[in-house]
Design a protein around this motif. Sequence first.
Motif, mmCIF file in Angstrom:
data_model
loop_
_atom_site.group_PDB
_atom_site.id
_atom_site.type_symbol
_atom_site.label_atom_id
_atom_site.label_comp_id
_atom_site.label_asym_id
_atom_site.label_seq_id
_atom_site.Cartn_x
_atom_site.Cartn_y
_atom_site.Cartn_z
ATOM 1 N N ASP A 21 21.568 -110.848 -63.505
ATOM 2 C CA ASP A 21 21.252 -111.632 -64.693
ATOM 3 C C ASP A 21 20.330 -110.836 -65.626
ATOM 4 O OD1 ASP A 21 20.534 -113.556 -66.533
ATOM 5 O OD2 ASP A 21 19.670 -114.949 -65.089
ATOM 6 N N VAL A 22 20.794 -110.592 -66.865
ATOM 7 C CA VAL A 22 19.933 -109.947 -67.867
ATOM 8 C C VAL A 22 19.811 -110.836 -69.108
ATOM 9 C CG1 VAL A 22 20.388 -107.610 -67.059
ATOM 10 C CG2 VAL A 22 21.858 -108.584 -68.834
ATOM 11 N N SER A 23 19.896 -112.142 -68.910
ATOM 12 C CA SER A 23 19.761 -113.070 -70.034
ATOM 13 C C SER A 23 18.348 -113.019 -70.598
ATOM 14 C CB SER A 23 20.111 -114.486 -69.589
ATOM 15 O OG SER A 23 19.258 -114.906 -68.539
ATOM 16 N N SER A 24 18.143 -113.690 -71.729
ATOM 17 C CA SER A 24 16.872 -113.587 -72.449
ATOM 18 C C SER A 24 15.685 -114.138 -71.662
ATOM 19 C CB SER A 24 16.966 -114.305 -73.801
ATOM 20 O OG SER A 24 17.345 -115.662 -73.617
ATOM 21 N N SER A 25 15.933 -114.930 -70.628
ATOM 22 C CA SER A 25 14.830 -115.444 -69.809
ATOM 23 C C SER A 25 14.272 -114.381 -68.868
ATOM 24 C CB SER A 25 15.300 -116.647 -68.982
ATOM 25 O OG SER A 25 16.342 -116.278 -68.099
ATOM 26 N N VAL A 26 14.961 -113.257 -68.745
ATOM 27 C CA VAL A 26 14.529 -112.166 -67.872
ATOM 28 C C VAL A 26 13.798 -111.134 -68.726
ATOM 29 C CG1 VAL A 26 15.283 -110.356 -66.273
ATOM 30 C CG2 VAL A 26 16.493 -112.556 -66.348
ATOM 31 N N ASP A 27 12.475 -111.003 -68.527
ATOM 32 C CA ASP A 27 11.715 -110.048 -69.345
ATOM 33 C C ASP A 27 11.865 -108.632 -68.771
ATOM 34 O OD1 ASP A 27 9.770 -109.570 -67.310
ATOM 35 O OD2 ASP A 27 8.520 -111.211 -68.022
ATOM 36 N N PRO A 28 11.379 -107.603 -69.487
ATOM 37 C CA PRO A 28 11.580 -106.221 -69.032
ATOM 38 C C PRO A 28 11.036 -105.930 -67.638
ATOM 39 C CG PRO A 28 10.956 -106.226 -71.339
ATOM 40 C CD PRO A 28 10.806 -107.646 -70.858
ATOM 41 N N SER A 29 9.882 -106.471 -67.302
ATOM 42 C CA SER A 29 9.327 -106.213 -65.969
ATOM 43 C C SER A 29 10.173 -106.876 -64.895
ATOM 44 C CB SER A 29 7.875 -106.693 -65.892
ATOM 45 O OG SER A 29 7.793 -108.099 -66.042
ATOM 46 N N GLU A 30 10.699 -108.069 -65.187
ATOM 47 C CA GLU A 30 11.562 -108.755 -64.226
ATOM 48 C C GLU A 30 12.890 -108.019 -64.056
ATOM 49 O OE1 GLU A 30 9.882 -113.307 -64.974
ATOM 50 O OE2 GLU A 30 11.575 -112.548 -66.137
ATOM 51 N N ASP A 31 13.401 -107.467 -65.157
ATOM 52 C CA ASP A 31 14.628 -106.685 -65.064
ATOM 53 C C ASP A 31 14.423 -105.465 -64.173
ATOM 54 O OD1 ASP A 31 17.380 -105.932 -66.022
ATOM 55 O OD2 ASP A 31 16.248 -104.203 -66.769
ATOM 56 N N ARG A 32 13.290 -104.803 -64.308
ATOM 57 C CA ARG A 32 13.003 -103.650 -63.447
ATOM 58 C C ARG A 32 12.920 -104.065 -61.984
ATOM 59 N NH1 ARG A 32 9.724 -102.259 -67.842
ATOM 60 N NH2 ARG A 32 7.883 -103.181 -66.861
#
Length: 225
Positions: A21-32
């Motif tokens: 999930d890379v939707s807008s609710s996922v911030d950059p640190s969470e994506d990492r």
Amino acid sequence: MLLAVPAAAADCRLALALAMDVSSSVDPSEDRLQRQGTAAALASPEVAAAFFAADLPVALAVYEWSGRYNQQVILDWTMIDSPAVLTGAAQTVATSLRGHTEFPTAMGYALGFGAGLLARAPDCLDKTLDMSGDGQNNEGFGPAIAYREFAFDGVTVNGLAINAADFEGELGLIAFYRREVLHGPGAFLVIADGFPDFARAMRQKLVREVSPAAIGGLMRHKEDR
């Protein structure tokens, strides 16, 4: 000791697609945390042991998803037939760059994309789609329509719900995954206690998914007790 797999005209025992999930609710640190967690899980000794616990290999693909038309393949179909190939797949995920940041959570479209990806997978005995996410569908059609309109015959869909660690979020997200996302015989859900817990949850889920049937069934029995 390797478990023998019954002879079959198949290249592999499992085609496994991981959807992040890379939707807008996922911030950059969470994506990492999600990418590094997936890579760390793939590189862990217990996951490697599960991958190589049978004669036939596992085919692996990874993609990211968010809005209706915002899916991107991170790792195309790769036959995991040696530790070196598994290490390379983990590195590919770890060094991947996020393709989208501003789109909502179009779960139905993400499932449809996954069905298309599995349709061109190597010839395997089983097919599994693994949906990770931190939110419920909020754009376009939902999972029920995806399962009706796309080719999901013979496909198991498991879930990894990234819970926000609050009571209200847990009630909504986990219920949504159990009610609408899980699909097919033996489908199961693993819950991550927020993104910092993602690596642990992904590792647990991968061991259960890629272990040969006899071992996976024993693990499921122990977890459900």
